[in-house]
Structures are given as C-alpha cells and as structure tokens.
Design a protein around this motif. Structure first.
Motif, PDB file in Angstrom:
ATOM      1  N   LEU A 106      48.252 -39.567  22.743  1.00 27.55           N
ATOM      2  CA  LEU A 106      47.505 -39.146  21.557  1.00 27.55           C
ATOM      3  C   LEU A 106      48.055 -39.814  20.302  1.00 27.55           C
ATOM      4  O   LEU A 106      47.300 -40.316  19.466  1.00 27.55           O
ATOM      5  N   ARG A 107      49.382 -39.801  20.168  1.00 26.32           N
ATOM      6  CA  ARG A 107      49.996 -40.380  18.968  1.00 26.32           C
ATOM      7  C   ARG A 107      49.679 -41.866  18.855  1.00 26.32           C
ATOM      8  O   ARG A 107      49.311 -42.354  17.786  1.00 26.32           O
ATOM      9  N   ARG A 108      49.818 -42.576  19.962  1.00 30.12           N
ATOM     10  CA  ARG A 108      49.585 -44.025  19.925  1.00 30.12           C
ATOM     11  C   ARG A 108      48.106 -44.346  19.733  1.00 30.12           C
ATOM     12  O   ARG A 108      47.754 -45.286  19.020  1.00 30.12           O
ATOM     13  N   THR A 109      47.234 -43.572  20.351  1.00 32.71           N
ATOM     14  CA  THR A 109      45.800 -43.813  20.196  1.00 32.71           C
ATOM     15  C   THR A 109      45.376 -43.619  18.748  1.00 32.71           C
ATOM     16  O   THR A 109      44.598 -44.415  18.197  1.00 32.71           O
ATOM     17  N   SER A 110      45.893 -42.583  18.105  1.00 36.75           N
ATOM     18  CA  SER A 110      45.482 -42.288  16.732  1.00 36.75           C
ATOM     19  C   SER A 110      45.970 -43.330  15.735  1.00 36.75           C
ATOM     20  O   SER A 110      45.536 -43.334  14.590  1.00 36.75           O
ATOM     21  N   GLU A 111      46.865 -44.218  16.159  1.00 37.83           N
ATOM     22  CA  GLU A 111      47.335 -45.279  15.268  1.00 37.83           C
ATOM     23  C   GLU A 111      46.291 -46.369  15.071  1.00 37.83           C
ATOM     24  O   GLU A 111      46.292 -47.057  14.045  1.00 37.83           O
ATOM     25  N   THR A 112      45.413 -46.561  16.045  1.00 44.64           N
ATOM     26  CA  THR A 112      44.457 -47.674  15.974  1.00 44.64           C
ATOM     27  C   THR A 112      43.012 -47.260  16.215  1.00 44.64           C
ATOM     28  O   THR A 112      42.114 -48.091  16.132  1.00 44.64           O
ATOM     29  N   VAL A 113      42.786 -45.993  16.542  1.00 42.90           N
ATOM     30  CA  VAL A 113      41.429 -45.509  16.820  1.00 42.90           C
ATOM     31  C   VAL A 113      41.040 -44.512  15.738  1.00 42.90           C
ATOM     32  O   VAL A 113      41.642 -43.442  15.623  1.00 42.90           O
ATOM     33  N   PHE A 114      40.026 -44.863  14.936  1.00 46.07           N
ATOM     34  CA  PHE A 114      39.675 -44.057  13.774  1.00 46.07           C
ATOM     35  C   PHE A 114      38.300 -43.418  13.933  1.00 46.07           C
ATOM     36  O   PHE A 114      37.432 -43.519  13.053  1.00 46.07           O
ATOM     37  N   VAL A 115      38.127 -42.785  15.080  1.00 45.86           N
ATOM     38  CA  VAL A 115      37.011 -41.871  15.328  1.00 45.86           C
ATOM     39  C   VAL A 115      37.622 -40.597  15.911  1.00 45.86           C
ATOM     40  O   VAL A 115      38.791 -40.586  16.301  1.00 45.86           O
ATOM     41  N   PRO A 116      36.860 -39.495  15.988  1.00 43.75           N
ATOM     42  CA  PRO A 116      37.440 -38.231  16.459  1.00 43.75           C
ATOM     43  C   PRO A 116      37.968 -38.313  17.886  1.00 43.75           C
ATOM     44  O   PRO A 116      37.380 -38.954  18.756  1.00 43.75           O
TER      45      PRO A 116
END
Length: 586
Positions: free
Chosen positions: A348-358
């Motif tokens: 989750l942490r790594r995904t939220s670094e480069t993915v800017f949708v919900p």
C-alpha cells in the motif's frame, strides 16, 4: 521556520497527499502543535470523514484559533474536502457544531431522489470566473493555468462526499467553480484572496489533480494577486451546465487478488474460493511478468500458486492505462494477524507513492486477537490501512456477521460493528461492502422466505426463480442471509458503497449477472460496483446501460491483457457512456 505545512487532524489517508507533494519535488512539514500553524508560509488542510469530528479535533488540539489567524494573515491556504467545508458556518451533518465561520453558508446533505449518495467518483468542474483575456471557455489559454490554479474546464476530478455547499448568488465572490450532481449544483472550488479550496481530492485525481497541487505550490501567492486584478466575469450557471444533467463519470476499476505463493512472495492471482494453482506449465507471454512493463521470465508451473504479476508493478501499470480506481483484496495473508502483515502494508505504501487514484484494501477488516492474545479492533485495523495509503476498506465476511446481528436485534444498529465504527470515524465513503453471493434456484417464491427474482436463466431442473445466498470465507461457507437483506442492513449501518460479486459468474467471462446487479441497484441509495464475469468490452457497456451502476470491476482479463483497460474505456466512450479520459502526463 516557514515552509509548507500539512494540518492533519488525524482522520483518513493523508499519505497520498504527502506523496503527491513529494512527487512534485516539495517537502511537507507537519503541524504537531498549534504554534506550527503560524510558522507556515503555506498551509494545506485536507480532510475526510464527518464535519463534526473534524471541527471537534481542531478545537481539542487548539488548532481552530491559530488557523483563523493564519487565514487572516493573507498567506496562501489550501483546503481539501472537509478542509473546504470547515470554513463554512455549519453543516447538516453535525447540526450542533459550528464551523470556522470564514465563509457564509451551511453545508447540506445531497438529495438521494435522483442519485446515489455518497457522490463518489469522477465529475466535471465548471469555471464561473473568467479572465479578461479569455472570456469564453474555448479561449482558455496557458495563462489561465495560473489564474485558475491549474483547473481545467471539462476535466473530471475525483469526489467522495455526502455533503456539499449548494451554490447561490451570495457565494459568487467565493466560488471559482461549481459541479453538478444529479440536478444539484454545488460549490466545488472556493477561491478568494489567499484562500483556495477544492471539494474534490487533487491527490486522487491523477495527473490533472497533480497539476492543481503544483499550481498552488509554485505560485507563491502570485496567482491570487493576478486573479483578483484580472477576473471580472461571473458566468451564468445555465451557460456552463445547460441546466439539464450532470457529467458524472462511470468508473472502471482494476482489482488485484493478492496472496502469498509457495516461495513466500506476495503475488497477484485468482480468488482463493477458486483453484489458484496451475494444472499445467505455461510459457506464453500472457503469463510472464516483467519489472518494466508487466511481462517477464516468470513461468507458472503445475501445482504452484498462479502468478499473474507483482502487485505494485501491476497497480502502477493500471494507473498508467487509465484505471479510475484500484482495489487490493488480500485473500490469505490477513487470516490471523492483519497488523503484522508488513509486506501487504508496504505494498500500500509503495503503491501510493506513484498511483494517484483511489486505493481500496480488503481482507481481514474485523476485530482480531493476535496470536499473542492482544486484541485489535476493526477500527484500529482500518486505521493502519488508511495510514499506509488506503482510501477505503472493503469488508466481506464481517458484513454477513454484522447483518445477522442487525436482523436478530430487530433491524436496529448497536454501534459496535466494524461498519459502524469505521464509518463514524472516517465517514461512510471509507467503507465498502464486498458481497459474495451465489444463486439458489426455487420453483416458486413461496418455496423460500428470501427475496426472490424471476430469472431468464433457468435452474438445473427448469426453475424460473432464484434468490442469492450470501457467503463468507471467500465463498466457502454459505449463510442463511440473502443479498437484499445484506445490502439494506449494511446501508443502514453506515456503509458507503457495495462491491457486488457473483460466485456463479466469477472467472466465466460470460458477462456480469445483470439480474442480480439491477435488483441490488434498485434496493439501495449508495453506489454499487458491478463485479464478476466480465469477458469483453461489450459486457461493460451492457452493465452500465442496463443497471445504472456507478462502477464496474474486473481482474483477470486486465492482468492477462485479454481486454486492456484502454480498450474498455475507448468502447464505452464510443457507445456514449460518460467515462474519464485518461491523463498520462504531468
């Protein structure tokens, strides 16, 4: 000290906002005490959840008065979602709680007569103010990026809220843009002097949203001064909306079923209520994964857990391909101790670094007792997910247990279920109910006490009626609860969205169960996501046209690139379904 500060009062996912700011090359300082607010050169106040909880937190932490003083100082201020709503005098959501009172007006709940609530998804903004050099929307030029903080006419941004500020003429000096949902028009962007606020979430609005954040971060107040000097036109509401219908977009969601394989790695596979182990060795490109583009040397071997990709890599690929939302369903790792499943939290942490949708996470959202005997509430588990980058949590089996409790209690809420506690703390929009039903055929509605449908797909003995039985534990255990009972109970308990699966259709590529989806959509006033059975682009067209659902989800066909997301959206757009155009560059 100065610099950029984040005012976080402790609710929801602010990690994505921090990641978005970092992506743009800026560092964020955190407000840890009241005096930090007045140190800031720029201040961002994001928020999710209830108006009352946000104001109570501001008062309890003694942030309210310094915040008012900061805004009066003239230094740039940006509010997001509840950060916008808190500036008004009050809200119907918390009638006894006074807002900051900086802007006149009261936040109102959406009318549910013609639309689902929460307003959850992508919608357009309509600029009400124009500059002298661009008096109509066709002539908006590059300079208007500065004038309008990067906001673009006819561009969709991500909203998630049940309450909003209705637009009226008293608010025209405060209103930069409005949005229409159903027949209601509400203030979606506030801008006056040093104050700039959005009802939508820029950090969840893809590259279009990042451009808005960049405009705020780069202006150093210049945009505010320039805007006040040059904007002189308040546009007619009818001019920008035609007073007919909204421009709310249908969502296409990519789902990743994540579990541990035999080597101990987290991989994307198929749901564990089905066979996740390969029967034959495969060596075609559809089953290979690559660190760069989603394809590699990995070969699925007979007897091993089917590996369709690395979760973080696939999530980024889907974001780049135009997915409107991404869902992670952790189907094994949270069985015993969700809070100790560090690899999934790291995903989750790594995904939220480069993915800017919900981002939605499901699996193990419940009260738990660790192997060492320590108790953790569902609220605590959800909070850890939110802090790790999730925007919503998906509750599956626990929703069935909560429904049984609700029905046994005479259809009354106790306030102690996972649904209720999480919705109270983070808002209904943070709680998704994942339903795993299967068909049970009967000859006549009188043969069961459950809510029945007349079906066009007869049963094995020619039965023309069926009801949908809810299951738990990934479909392995059926309970004497039907879908109608479940979705209505969960809506009453505070859930904000239904993820509607169908065991009979999952993995068949035969299309969504239109009969089930249509019936559930008519039964609730909250948004519904259709899932299970998609096999081609036309299945998405059919489910949106025939049922009116707000979103449709698929997994395997996207993983294997049998049906690319871009192709789905292209066909939907060509068939007249409103969707968000992919925005691939910052």
């Amino acid at each position: 000290m100065g610099g950029l500060y984040l005012l976080d009062y402790g609710a929801g996912n602010v990690r994505s906002l921090v990641n978005a700011v970092n992506q743009l090359g800026y560092e964020m300082n955190w407000v840890n005490e009241p005096s930090d607010i007045l140190k800031a050169d720029k201040l961002i106040f994001p928020g999710v959840g209830a108006f009352g909880s946000a104001i109570e937190a501001l008062n309890t932490k003694h942030y309210a008065d310094p915040l008012r003083e900061y805004i009066r100082s003239g230094k740039p201020f940006m509010g997001i979602c509840v950060g916008l709503q808190s500036l008004f005098e009050g809200s119907e959501e918390s009638p006894d709680v006074s807002g900051l009172g900086i802007i006149p007006g009261v936040v109102r709940r959406f009318d549910t007569m013609d639309k689902a609530v929460p307003h959850m998804g992508w919608n357009e903004v309509f600029l009400l103010k124009n500059s002298l050099q661009s008096k109509n929307e066709e002539n908006l030029d590059k300079n208007d990026d500065v004038l309008h903080y990067g906001i673009k006419q006819r561009t969709a941004y991500y909203f998630v809220h049940s309450y909003a500020v209705p637009y009226n003429s008293q608010l025209k000096e405060w209103t930069l843009a409005i949005t229409q949902y159903g027949t209601e028009k509400f203030v979606s962007v506030v801008q006056k002097d040093n104050i700039f606020c959005t009802q939508f979430h820029p950090e969840k609005s893809g590259y279009s949203g990042l451009r808005i954040l960049r405009a705020f971060l780069e202006t150093n107040g210049a945009a505010v001064q320039l805007t006040q000097k040059t904007i002189n036109i308040i546009r007619s509401l009818d001019d920008v909306t035609n007073n007919k219908k909204d421009r709310f977009r249908k969502r296409v969601i990519a789902c990743l079923d994540v579990r541990t394989n035999d080597e101990g790695d987290l991989v994307v596979t198929k749901g564990d209520q089905y066979d996740v182990r390969d029967r034959t060795t495969t060596a075609n490109d559809n089953n290979h994964i690559n660190n760069n583009n989603g394809l590699s040397n990995i070969v699925n071997v007979a007897g091993q857990v089917r590996n369709l990709g690395k979760p973080v890599d696939l999530a980024k690929r889907y974001f780049d391909e135009g997915a409107d939302e991404i869902t992670f369903l952790n189907i094994t790792s949270f069985r015993n101790s969700p809070l100790t499943d560090l690899p999934m939290l790291e995903i989750l942490r790594r995904t939220s670094e480069t993915v800017f949708v919900p981002l939605t996470i499901g699996g193990g959202i419940r009260d738990i007792i660790d192997p060492d005997g320590k108790f953790h509430s569902a609220l605590e588990v959800a909070g850890e997910y939110f802090r790790s980058g999730a925007d919503k949590v998906s509750i599956g089996s626990d929703a069935v247990y909560a429904t049984e409790k609700y029905l046994k209690n005479g259809k009354k809420c106790n306030g102690d279920t996972a649904i209720e506690t999480i919705a109270h703390a983070y808002g209904s929009q943070a709680v998704v109910i994942s339903v795993d039903p299967k068909r049970v055929y009967v000859k006549s509605p009188t043969d069961t006490n459950h809510h029945c449908l007349e079906t066009s797909i007869p049963g094995p003995n020619g039965e023309s009626y069926c009801w949908y039985q809810c299951t738990v534990k990934g479909g392995r255990e059926a309970h004497d609860i039907d879908v109608y009972q479940l979705v209505n109970a969960c809506e009453a308990m505070g859930a904000g969205e239904i993820l509607l699966n169908c065991i009979n259709r999952d993995g068949t590529s035969s299309g969504f169960d239109i009969e089930l989806i249509r019936d559930v959509k008519k039964s609730v006033r909250i948004p519904v996501i259709a899932s299970s059975g998609a096999g081609n682009e036309e299945h998405f067209v059919e489910v949106f046209r025939e049922t009116g659902v707000e979103a449709a989800l698929a997994a395997g066909i996207f993983h294997r690139r049998e049906v690319p997301i871009e192709s789905v959206k292209r066909v939907l757009k060509g068939r007249g379904v409103l969707i968000r155009d992919s925005d691939t560059v910052l």
